[in-house]
Design a protein around this motif. Structure first.
Motif, PDB file in Angstrom:
ATOM      1  N   VAL A  35      11.234  12.511  21.808  1.00  0.00           N
ATOM      2  CA  VAL A  35      12.192  13.434  21.296  1.00  0.00           C
ATOM      3  C   VAL A  35      11.251  14.747  20.789  1.00  0.00           C
ATOM      4  CG1 VAL A  35      13.879  14.525  19.666  1.00  0.00           C
ATOM      5  CG2 VAL A  35      14.154  12.260  20.749  1.00  0.00           C
ATOM      6  N   SER A  36      10.109  14.266  19.807  1.00  0.00           N
ATOM      7  CA  SER A  36       9.448  15.233  19.241  1.00  0.00           C
ATOM      8  C   SER A  36       8.474  15.852  20.357  1.00  0.00           C
ATOM      9  CB  SER A  36       8.393  14.540  18.425  1.00  0.00           C
ATOM     10  OG  SER A  36       7.055  15.194  18.007  1.00  0.00           O
ATOM     11  N   ALA A  37       8.060  14.944  21.337  1.00  0.00           N
ATOM     12  CA  ALA A  37       6.999  15.450  22.406  1.00  0.00           C
ATOM     13  C   ALA A  37       7.810  16.456  23.283  1.00  0.00           C
ATOM     14  CB  ALA A  37       6.519  14.524  23.406  1.00  0.00           C
ATOM     15  N   PHE A  38       9.108  16.445  23.709  1.00  0.00           N
ATOM     16  CA  PHE A  38       9.826  17.222  24.530  1.00  0.00           C
ATOM     17  C   PHE A  38      10.179  18.566  23.605  1.00  0.00           C
ATOM     18  CE2 PHE A  38      11.700  13.498  27.309  1.00  0.00           C
ATOM     19  CZ  PHE A  38      10.753  13.927  28.158  1.00  0.00           C
ATOM     20  N   ALA A  39      10.516  18.447  22.547  1.00  0.00           N
ATOM     21  CA  ALA A  39      10.792  19.491  21.623  1.00  0.00           C
ATOM     22  C   ALA A  39       9.557  20.310  21.333  1.00  0.00           C
ATOM     23  CB  ALA A  39      11.485  18.987  20.238  1.00  0.00           C
ATOM     24  N   ASN A  40       8.547  19.850  21.259  1.00  0.00           N
ATOM     25  CA  ASN A  40       7.275  20.823  21.079  1.00  0.00           C
ATOM     26  C   ASN A  40       6.592  20.904  22.310  1.00  0.00           C
ATOM     27  OD1 ASN A  40       7.494  20.429  18.266  1.00  0.00           O
ATOM     28  ND2 ASN A  40       6.159  18.303  18.461  1.00  0.00           N
ATOM     29  N   THR A  41       7.129  20.844  23.576  1.00  0.00           N
ATOM     30  CA  THR A  41       6.411  21.154  24.902  1.00  0.00           C
ATOM     31  C   THR A  41       7.221  22.442  25.540  1.00  0.00           C
ATOM     32  OG1 THR A  41       5.324  19.003  24.684  1.00  0.00           O
ATOM     33  CG2 THR A  41       5.105  20.588  26.638  1.00  0.00           C
ATOM     34  N   ASP A  42       7.750  21.555  26.545  1.00  0.00           N
ATOM     35  CA  ASP A  42       8.806  22.508  27.555  1.00  0.00           C
ATOM     36  C   ASP A  42      10.331  22.079  27.482  1.00  0.00           C
ATOM     37  OD1 ASP A  42       6.601  23.922  28.142  1.00  0.00           O
ATOM     38  OD2 ASP A  42       6.115  22.508  29.563  1.00  0.00           O
ATOM     39  N   GLY A  43      10.851  21.166  26.677  1.00  0.00           N
ATOM     40  CA  GLY A  43      11.924  20.381  26.432  1.00  0.00           C
ATOM     41  C   GLY A  43      11.911  19.467  27.481  1.00  0.00           C
ATOM     42  N   GLY A  44      13.065  18.594  27.640  1.00  0.00           N
ATOM     43  CA  GLY A  44      13.205  17.436  28.737  1.00  0.00           C
ATOM     44  C   GLY A  44      14.221  16.693  28.508  1.00  0.00           C
ATOM     45  N   ARG A  45      14.284  15.645  29.220  1.00  0.00           N
ATOM     46  CA  ARG A  45      15.487  14.674  29.304  1.00  0.00           C
ATOM     47  C   ARG A  45      15.103  13.214  29.122  1.00  0.00           C
ATOM     48  NH1 ARG A  45      16.219  17.428  34.013  1.00  0.00           N
ATOM     49  NH2 ARG A  45      15.261  16.423  35.829  1.00  0.00           N
ATOM     50  N   LEU A  46      15.725  12.434  28.703  1.00  0.00           N
ATOM     51  CA  LEU A  46      15.713  10.971  28.294  1.00  0.00           C
ATOM     52  C   LEU A  46      16.511  10.248  29.114  1.00  0.00           C
ATOM     53  CD1 LEU A  46      14.577  10.723  24.638  1.00  0.00           C
ATOM     54  CD2 LEU A  46      13.305   9.564  26.470  1.00  0.00           C
ATOM     55  N   LEU A  47      16.269   9.601  30.212  1.00  0.00           N
ATOM     56  CA  LEU A  47      17.038   8.610  30.849  1.00  0.00           C
ATOM     57  C   LEU A  47      17.386   7.372  30.008  1.00  0.00           C
ATOM     58  CD1 LEU A  47      16.909  10.924  32.797  1.00  0.00           C
ATOM     59  CD2 LEU A  47      16.966   9.559  34.834  1.00  0.00           C
ATOM     60  N   ILE A  48      18.118   7.079  29.420  1.00  0.00           N
ATOM     61  CA  ILE A  48      18.140   5.604  28.664  1.00  0.00           C
ATOM     62  C   ILE A  48      19.095   4.782  29.542  1.00  0.00           C
ATOM     63  CG2 ILE A  48      18.730   4.816  26.494  1.00  0.00           C
ATOM     64  CD1 ILE A  48      18.482   7.535  25.377  1.00  0.00           C
ATOM     65  N   GLY A  49      18.421   3.485  29.780  1.00  0.00           N
ATOM     66  CA  GLY A  49      19.047   2.692  30.616  1.00  0.00           C
ATOM     67  C   GLY A  49      18.593   2.491  31.989  1.00  0.00           C
ATOM     68  N   VAL A  50      17.356   3.031  32.006  1.00  0.00           N
ATOM     69  CA  VAL A  50      16.459   2.921  33.479  1.00  0.00           C
ATOM     70  C   VAL A  50      15.180   2.658  32.982  1.00  0.00           C
ATOM     71  CG1 VAL A  50      15.987   4.507  35.208  1.00  0.00           C
ATOM     72  CG2 VAL A  50      18.053   5.158  34.136  1.00  0.00           C
ATOM     73  N   ARG A  51      14.713   1.535  33.816  1.00  0.00           N
ATOM     74  CA  ARG A  51      13.476   0.942  33.641  1.00  0.00           C
ATOM     75  C   ARG A  51      12.444   1.848  34.169  1.00  0.00           C
ATOM     76  NH1 ARG A  51      14.288  -5.320  35.652  1.00  0.00           N
ATOM     77  NH2 ARG A  51      13.590  -4.036  37.724  1.00  0.00           N
ATOM     78  N   ASP A  52      11.008   1.712  33.966  1.00  0.00           N
ATOM     79  CA  ASP A  52       9.996   2.486  34.522  1.00  0.00           C
ATOM     80  C   ASP A  52       9.929   2.456  35.976  1.00  0.00           C
ATOM     81  OD1 ASP A  52       9.464   3.059  32.012  1.00  0.00           O
ATOM     82  OD2 ASP A  52       7.691   1.611  32.022  1.00  0.00           O
ATOM     83  N   ASP A  53      10.419   1.166  36.661  1.00  0.00           N
ATOM     84  CA  ASP A  53      10.486   1.302  38.160  1.00  0.00           C
ATOM     85  C   ASP A  53      11.456   1.808  38.837  1.00  0.00           C
ATOM     86  OD1 ASP A  53      12.453  -0.417  37.419  1.00  0.00           O
ATOM     87  OD2 ASP A  53      11.267  -2.290  38.488  1.00  0.00           O
ATOM     88  N   GLY A  54      12.667   2.457  37.848  1.00  0.00           N
ATOM     89  CA  GLY A  54      13.717   3.364  38.443  1.00  0.00           C
ATOM     90  C   GLY A  54      14.992   2.506  38.502  1.00  0.00           C
ATOM     91  N   PHE A  55      14.871   1.332  38.314  1.00  0.00           N
ATOM     92  CA  PHE A  55      16.031   0.252  38.430  1.00  0.00           C
ATOM     93  C   PHE A  55      16.982   0.636  36.979  1.00  0.00           C
ATOM     94  CE2 PHE A  55      18.306  -3.591  36.693  1.00  0.00           C
ATOM     95  CZ  PHE A  55      19.164  -3.764  37.980  1.00  0.00           C
ATOM     96  N   MET A  56      18.262   0.848  37.433  1.00  0.00           N
ATOM     97  CA  MET A  56      19.427   1.044  36.326  1.00  0.00           C
ATOM     98  C   MET A  56      19.853   0.142  35.421  1.00  0.00           C
ATOM     99  SD  MET A  56      21.639   4.189  38.038  1.00  0.00           S
ATOM    100  CE  MET A  56      22.167   3.320  39.393  1.00  0.00           C
ATOM    101  N   SER A  57      19.438  -0.345  34.416  1.00  0.00           N
ATOM    102  CA  SER A  57      19.661  -1.712  33.596  1.00  0.00           C
ATOM    103  C   SER A  57      21.096  -1.222  32.679  1.00  0.00           C
ATOM    104  CB  SER A  57      18.569  -1.919  32.944  1.00  0.00           C
ATOM    105  OG  SER A  57      18.143  -0.968  32.012  1.00  0.00           O
ATOM    106  N   GLY A  58      21.187  -0.068  32.432  1.00  0.00           N
ATOM    107  CA  GLY A  58      22.148   0.273  31.663  1.00  0.00           C
ATOM    108  C   GLY A  58      21.923   0.036  30.157  1.00  0.00           C
ATOM    109  N   VAL A  59      22.659   1.048  29.499  1.00  0.00           N
ATOM    110  CA  VAL A  59      22.908   0.903  27.801  1.00  0.00           C
ATOM    111  C   VAL A  59      24.107  -0.386  27.785  1.00  0.00           C
ATOM    112  CG1 VAL A  59      23.314   2.241  25.928  1.00  0.00           C
ATOM    113  CG2 VAL A  59      21.932   2.972  27.671  1.00  0.00           C
TER     114      VAL A  59
END
Length: 210
Positions: A35-59
């Motif tokens: 959150v800090s990194a996005f806020a201090n740079t160009d903004g961005g989004r977190l996809l929470i419930g998604v693994r690094d390989d793109g698999f949707m694990s869900g919250v």
């Protein structure tokens, strides 16, 4: 566009400067760094419930959702402005946390050691901001216009940067003979006025003449 198509399009982009995947939330401190990194740079989004390989694990729990909100409010200083959207796809819930670029940088994250640190986003990494970044943000918040005055200290700093290749902050201090606090101020002003630049090399920042 359906929720599924929209989410698959985002996942297809992979992790980058303005997007990060989080498999699950077990530590509010780690989430606060993103959150800090996005806020201090160009903004961005977190996809929470998604693994690094793109698999949707869900919250899978309300506790995870609570921890996300806590990371934005209790673990960031000042509290980050963050918007949450929930998508349900194929029986799995994915939360999209959108963080706009802050107008009051730096946004600091509470770290495991109890210290508050500011982060920036470089490619797909969250990196601790350098003292020069902190000074740039401080100067940007100032109501007074600033000029680059070229005195002896400024001349020495610019001269060592002209040697070619990038130098760390420590190297600039050592080669210029100028005190570290003053070097930080000078580099910040040179960067703001386009006379120097800063790039990440591995885990260290290098400063260049432009």
């Amino acid at each position: 566009m359906s929720d599924k198509a929209f989410l698959l399009r985002l996942i297809g982009e992979g992790e980058h400067q303005q997007q990060d995947f989080k498999y699950k939330i077990t530590d509010a401190c780690k989430l606060a760094k993103s959150v800090s990194a996005f806020a201090n740079t160009d903004g961005g989004r977190l996809l929470i419930g998604v693994r690094d390989d793109g698999f949707m694990s869900g919250v899978r729990s309300e506790e995870e959702i609570y921890m996300m909100r806590s990371a934005a409010g209790d673990y960031c200083r000042p509290a980050a402005d963050i918007d949450f959207a929930t998508l349900s796809v194929e029986g799995r819930t994915v939360v999209i946390a959108t963080v706009p670029e802050s107008k009051g940088k730096p946004v600091r994250a509470l770290c495991d050691d109890g210290r508050w640190r500011a982060y920036i986003r470089v490619a797909d990494e969250n990196i601790v901001a350098s003292p020069v970044h902190l000074r740039i943000w401080r100067d940007e918040l100032s109501d007074k216009g600033q000029l680059v005055s070229i005195g002896d200290d400024e001349s020495r700093v610019m001269q060592v940067l002209e040697g070619g290749g990038g130098l760390t902050l420590h190297q600039v201090v050592r080669r210029s003979g100028v005190r570290r606090p003053q070097v930080v101020v000078i580099l910040a002003r040179l960067i703001r006025f386009g006379l120097a630049s800063c790039r990440l090399d591995g885990q260290r920042f290098l400063f260049f003449n432009t």
